[in-house]
Scaffold this active site. Structure first.
Site, short mmCIF file in Angstrom:
data_model
loop_
_atom_site.label_atom_id
_atom_site.label_comp_id
_atom_site.label_asym_id
_atom_site.label_seq_id
_atom_site.Cartn_x
_atom_site.Cartn_y
_atom_site.Cartn_z
N ASN A 297 -7.18 -4.41 -15.80
CA ASN A 297 -7.76 -5.74 -15.96
C ASN A 297 -7.35 -6.37 -17.28
O ASN A 297 -7.16 -5.68 -18.29
CB ASN A 297 -9.28 -5.66 -15.87
CG ASN A 297 -9.73 -5.15 -14.52
OD1 ASN A 297 -8.93 -5.14 -13.58
ND2 ASN A 297 -10.97 -4.72 -14.41
N VAL A 298 -7.28 -7.69 -17.27
CA VAL A 298 -6.88 -8.43 -18.47
C VAL A 298 -8.06 -9.26 -18.99
O VAL A 298 -7.90 -10.11 -19.83
CB VAL A 298 -5.65 -9.34 -18.17
CG1 VAL A 298 -4.42 -8.49 -17.90
CG2 VAL A 298 -5.92 -10.29 -16.99
N HIS B 236 -2.12 -3.81 -18.41
CA HIS B 236 -1.51 -5.10 -18.08
C HIS B 236 -1.77 -6.17 -19.14
O HIS B 236 -1.67 -7.36 -18.84
CB HIS B 236 -1.98 -5.56 -16.69
CG HIS B 236 -1.49 -4.68 -15.57
ND1 HIS B 236 -2.02 -4.68 -14.30
CD2 HIS B 236 -0.48 -3.75 -15.55
CE1 HIS B 236 -1.37 -3.79 -13.55
NE2 HIS B 236 -0.45 -3.22 -14.28
P1 OAD Z 1 -6.99 -6.14 -6.15
O1 OAD Z 1 -7.50 -7.52 -5.94
O2 OAD Z 1 -5.70 -5.77 -5.52
O3 OAD Z 1 -8.07 -5.09 -5.60
C1 OAD Z 1 -9.43 -5.16 -5.95
C2 OAD Z 1 -10.14 -3.98 -5.33
O4 OAD Z 1 -11.48 -4.01 -5.74
C3 OAD Z 1 -10.11 -3.96 -3.81
O5 OAD Z 1 -9.73 -2.66 -3.37
C4 OAD Z 1 -11.57 -4.26 -3.44
O6 OAD Z 1 -11.97 -3.59 -2.24
C5 OAD Z 1 -12.31 -3.70 -4.63
N1 OAD Z 1 -13.63 -4.29 -4.91
C6 OAD Z 1 -14.03 -5.59 -4.78
N2 OAD Z 1 -15.29 -5.74 -5.18
C7 OAD Z 1 -15.73 -4.52 -5.60
C8 OAD Z 1 -16.95 -4.03 -6.14
N3 OAD Z 1 -18.00 -4.82 -6.36
N4 OAD Z 1 -17.02 -2.71 -6.44
C9 OAD Z 1 -15.98 -1.88 -6.23
N5 OAD Z 1 -14.80 -2.29 -5.72
C10 OAD Z 1 -14.67 -3.59 -5.42
O7 OAD Z 1 -6.99 -5.87 -7.73
P2 OAD Z 1 -6.27 -4.70 -8.55
O8 OAD Z 1 -6.19 -3.45 -7.76
O9 OAD Z 1 -6.92 -4.65 -9.88
O10 OAD Z 1 -1.46 -7.04 -11.94
O11 OAD Z 1 -4.82 -5.29 -8.71
C11 OAD Z 1 -3.90 -4.53 -9.42
C12 OAD Z 1 -2.95 -5.42 -10.16
O12 OAD Z 1 -2.30 -6.29 -9.23
C13 OAD Z 1 -3.60 -6.37 -11.14
O13 OAD Z 1 -3.78 -5.80 -12.40
C14 OAD Z 1 -2.61 -7.48 -11.22
C15 OAD Z 1 -2.30 -7.58 -9.80
O14 OAD Z 1 -1.83 -8.46 -9.03
C16 OAD Z 1 -0.68 -7.90 -12.59
O15 OAD Z 1 -0.95 -9.08 -12.66
C17 OAD Z 1 0.52 -7.27 -13.21
#
Ligand code: OAD
Length: 252
Positions: free
Chosen positions: A110-111, A127
């Site tokens: 997270n940023v 990131h």
């Molecule tokens: P995503 O949006 O891909 O995934 C978010 C995850 O959080 C999903 O698996 C949801 O099911 C879960 N989720 C949502 N609400 C939740 C809650 N209350 N409790 C637990 N889980 C929950 O985001 P990231 O995996 O962080 O990178 O994305 C990874 C990277 O892709 C980011 O850092 C960004 C990006 O696009 C860059 O920008 C380089």
């Protein structure tokens, strides 16, 4: 078995894994900040909906149309001013205190800076940070918090255009941060992965590094992910509820 009992059982198993680990590493994604009111990236209503990643989150996009990229990031910076850490972030502060500096590493994709805001002392930001800018000319970085920035902010030293100090697609992760994160994944006995879809590499690869080096892996997410098949315990539910409950079950 009743569904709640299964859940309680999984929570106890996960708490025992955490409790017996000398070193714990936790990797978080956008899901941990969802309950603070920040949108995640993927899925309906996600940050990437209505945006092609290539248009707003690559160095090529920034060269082509820096104002468009800054509109996207300035909107995200503005949302930071309105949000606070939630019980999920705070539970990880408690876990850091419990494990001590040598026994705990917090890695985040997270940023948003909410782990720092909650009180976590050491956070490996894979990131980068939305709260920091970097000069595209002289590379100087500066903390700017969530203050509003002009549509095309410029460097006070060399007048080149500033960029958000985040990692874009097609860019490498900060090497020192990555090395520390990988070392933590290799040396922990328990790896906890929270609120990430686990599809963006190299970050997602840390789950498998930890596993290959013998760590138990716990996943906390509201849904199954790419990594669910590779974890020891899946705790399905919002991290703002599950994480505090998990820490509570570790006992004293
Ligand atoms: P995503 O949006 O891909 O995934 C978010 C995850 O959080 C999903 O698996 C949801 O099911 C879960 N989720 C949502 N609400 C939740 C809650 N209350 N409790 C637990 N889980 C929950 O985001 P990231 O995996 O962080 O990178 O994305 C990874 C990277 O892709 C980011 O850092 C960004 C990006 O696009 C860059 O920008 C380089």
């Amino acid at each position: 078995m009743h569904q709640n009992e299964t859940h309680a059982d999984d929570l106890d198993r996960a708490a025992a894994m955490l409790g017996s680990a000398r070193r714990v590493a936790v990797m978080t994604g956008a899901g941990i900040s969802a309950e603070s009111g920040l949108a995640t990236f993927r899925g309906a209503g996600g940050l990437w909906e209505g945006h092609a990643v290539e248009d707003v989150a690559t160095p090529e996009a920034f060269r082509r149309d820096p104002a468009l990229v800054w509109r996207f990031y300035n909107a995200r910076r503005a949302s930071l001013a309105t949000v606070d850490p939630n019980p999920g972030h705070r539970a990880l502060v408690a876990l850091e205190e419990r494990m001590g500096e040598d026994g705990f590493t917090l890695i985040t994709q997270n940023v948003d800076g909410l782990h720092h805001a909650a009180g976590s002392r050491t956070v490996l930001e894979l990131h980068g940070s939305l709260r920091r800018v970097r000069c595209s000319g002289c590379e100087i970085t500066e903390e700017r918090g969530a203050e509003p920035l002009p549509e095309l902010p410029r460097c006070s030293a060399c007048d080149a255009i500033l960029r958000p100090d985040v990692v874009w697609f097609h860019e490498a992760l900060p090497e020192d941060v990555w090395q520390k994160a990988e070392a933590a994944a290799r040396s922990c006995q328990c790896f906890v992965v929270v609120g990430t879809s686990a599809i963006v590499y190299p970050a997602a690869g840390l789950i498998y590094v930890a596993r290959e080096h013998g760590a138990k892996v716990i996943e906390i997410n509201i849904t199954a992910t790419e990594a669910s098949g590779a974890v020891d315990v899946s705790l399905r539910g919002p991290s703002g509820t599950i994480l505090p409950e998990l820490i509570k079950r570790m006992g004293t």
